[in-house]
Design a protein around this motif. Structure first.
Motif, PDB file in Angstrom:
ATOM      1  N   UNK A   1      -1.189 -12.539   3.972  1.00  0.00           N
ATOM      2  CA  UNK A   1      -0.543 -11.507   4.937  1.00  0.00           C
ATOM      3  C   UNK A   1      -1.038 -11.232   5.408  1.00  0.00           C
ATOM      4  N   UNK A   2       0.519 -10.090   5.549  1.00  0.00           N
ATOM      5  CA  UNK A   2       0.822  -8.904   5.446  1.00  0.00           C
ATOM      6  C   UNK A   2      -0.245  -8.294   4.662  1.00  0.00           C
ATOM      7  N   UNK A   3      -0.921  -7.853   3.506  1.00  0.00           N
ATOM      8  CA  UNK A   3      -1.825  -6.912   2.851  1.00  0.00           C
ATOM      9  C   UNK A   3      -2.902  -7.227   4.019  1.00  0.00           C
ATOM     10  N   UNK A   4      -3.924  -8.213   4.227  1.00  0.00           N
ATOM     11  CA  UNK A   4      -4.791  -7.883   5.313  1.00  0.00           C
ATOM     12  C   UNK A   4      -4.864  -7.575   6.279  1.00  0.00           C
ATOM     13  N   UNK A   5      -3.119  -7.518   7.024  1.00  0.00           N
ATOM     14  CA  UNK A   5      -2.816  -6.693   8.232  1.00  0.00           C
ATOM     15  C   UNK A   5      -2.739  -5.309   8.044  1.00  0.00           C
ATOM     16  N   UNK A   6      -2.246  -4.993   6.828  1.00  0.00           N
ATOM     17  CA  UNK A   6      -2.398  -3.226   6.752  1.00  0.00           C
ATOM     18  C   UNK A   6      -3.636  -3.379   7.017  1.00  0.00           C
ATOM     19  N   UNK A   7      -4.676  -3.941   5.288  1.00  0.00           N
ATOM     20  CA  UNK A   7      -5.996  -3.350   5.795  1.00  0.00           C
ATOM     21  C   UNK A   7      -7.299  -3.322   6.928  1.00  0.00           C
ATOM     22  N   UNK A   8      -6.555  -3.735   7.774  1.00  0.00           N
ATOM     23  CA  UNK A   8      -7.368  -3.850   9.146  1.00  0.00           C
ATOM     24  C   UNK A   8      -6.649  -2.788   9.363  1.00  0.00           C
ATOM     25  N   UNK A   9      -5.826  -2.346   9.463  1.00  0.00           N
ATOM     26  CA  UNK A   9      -5.082  -1.521  10.332  1.00  0.00           C
ATOM     27  C   UNK A   9      -5.755   0.004   9.692  1.00  0.00           C
ATOM     28  N   UNK A  10      -5.902   0.439   8.246  1.00  0.00           N
ATOM     29  CA  UNK A  10      -5.871   0.698   7.466  1.00  0.00           C
ATOM     30  C   UNK A  10      -7.057   0.436   6.032  1.00  0.00           C
ATOM     31  N   UNK A  11      -8.652   0.858   6.664  1.00  0.00           N
ATOM     32  CA  UNK A  11      -9.451   0.146   5.269  1.00  0.00           C
ATOM     33  C   UNK A  11      -9.174   0.378   3.911  1.00  0.00           C
TER      34      UNK A  11
END
Length: 248
Positions: free
Chosen positions: A215-225
């Protein structure tokens, strides 16, 4: 210009990243005999497919054999007929190895750790019996980045699962040929090739923090693809002069 089907596009993308990882990190050498850890999940099924195909077509020449470890005290219902048919389809022999562990033997370690450790011991045992010099595991890029985040958060260490790890004590090398492959692509491949999911009912699974890190990795990718590529690049771009300098 030739048009590729959805399946062909998915396969080409996975094989491109797979081959890049194998070459970039020097994972396969002439004469290697590689043991594939086949859990029965989508990642290990894909690894059998990718390594089985590469062993037939590409140089350097190498051979592969797969092992499925049955942990007798975990209610994991392996469809051995399906696993055998899958490995045979790609010319990969299958070994089934049974073992077990007692979670009360070391209360300092979690049952997840003890199960994983005993599975790993079984891989080394079978690798030696089969004359293998390398063990291939089905970890993909997401697994490696999630482990990086877990180790930073819980262990206070900047470390992860490397694409290639020489285990000198066991005279064996661990390789992760799918280190540059994205999990979403493997999920798509599993659907396209109709991989049959194994039934797992692990009583200790909820104790793992990996799902939180997904989930955290997905959040990071939401902030920066491009976050996953930044995280990956950071592992070989350690600027020590900008880090705390501990004085003894």
């Amino acid at each position: 210009m030739a048009k590729f089907t959805e399946e062909e596009q998915t396969l080409r993308g996975i094989e491109r990243r797979f081959n890049k990882g194998v070459v970039q990190y020097g994972l396969i050498e002439e004469g290697d005999k590689i043991l594939i850890g086949l859990s029965g999940g989508k990642d290990s099924l894909a690894l059998v497919e990718l390594l089985g195909k590469r062993a037939k077509i590409f140089k350097p020449r190498f051979s592969v054999v797969a092992v499925h470890v049955v942990m007798k005290n975990i209610p994991y219902q392996s469809d051995l007929e399906y696993l055998k048919a899958h490995t045979e389809a790609f010319g990969v022999p299958l070994v089934v190895y049974e073992t077990s562990f007692d979670p009360t033997t070391d209360t300092r370690k979690s049952p997840c750790f003890l199960c994983s450790w005993n599975r790993r011991k079984a891989l080394f045992t079978v690798a030696k019996e089969q004359g293998c010099n390398k063990i291939a595991l089905g970890h993909h890029m997401d697994d490696i980045l999630e482990t990086l985040l877990m180790n930073i958060t819980f262990q206070g260490a900047f470390s992860t699962m490397p694409p290639k790890l020489a285990m000198k004590k066991f005279d064996m090398t661990i390789i992760r040929p799918m280190c540059l492959v994205h999990e979403k692509d493997l999920t798509e491949l599993a659907a396209l090739h109709e991989y049959r999911k194994q039934v797992k009912n692990c009583p200790y699974e909820s104790q793992s923090s990996r799902s939180d890190m997904k989930g955290i990795l997905q959040q990071l990718e939401a902030m920066n693809p491009e976050a996953r590529y930044s995280l990956w690049g950071s592992m070989t771009n350690v600027q020590e002069e900008l880090l705390p300098d501990k004085i003894d």
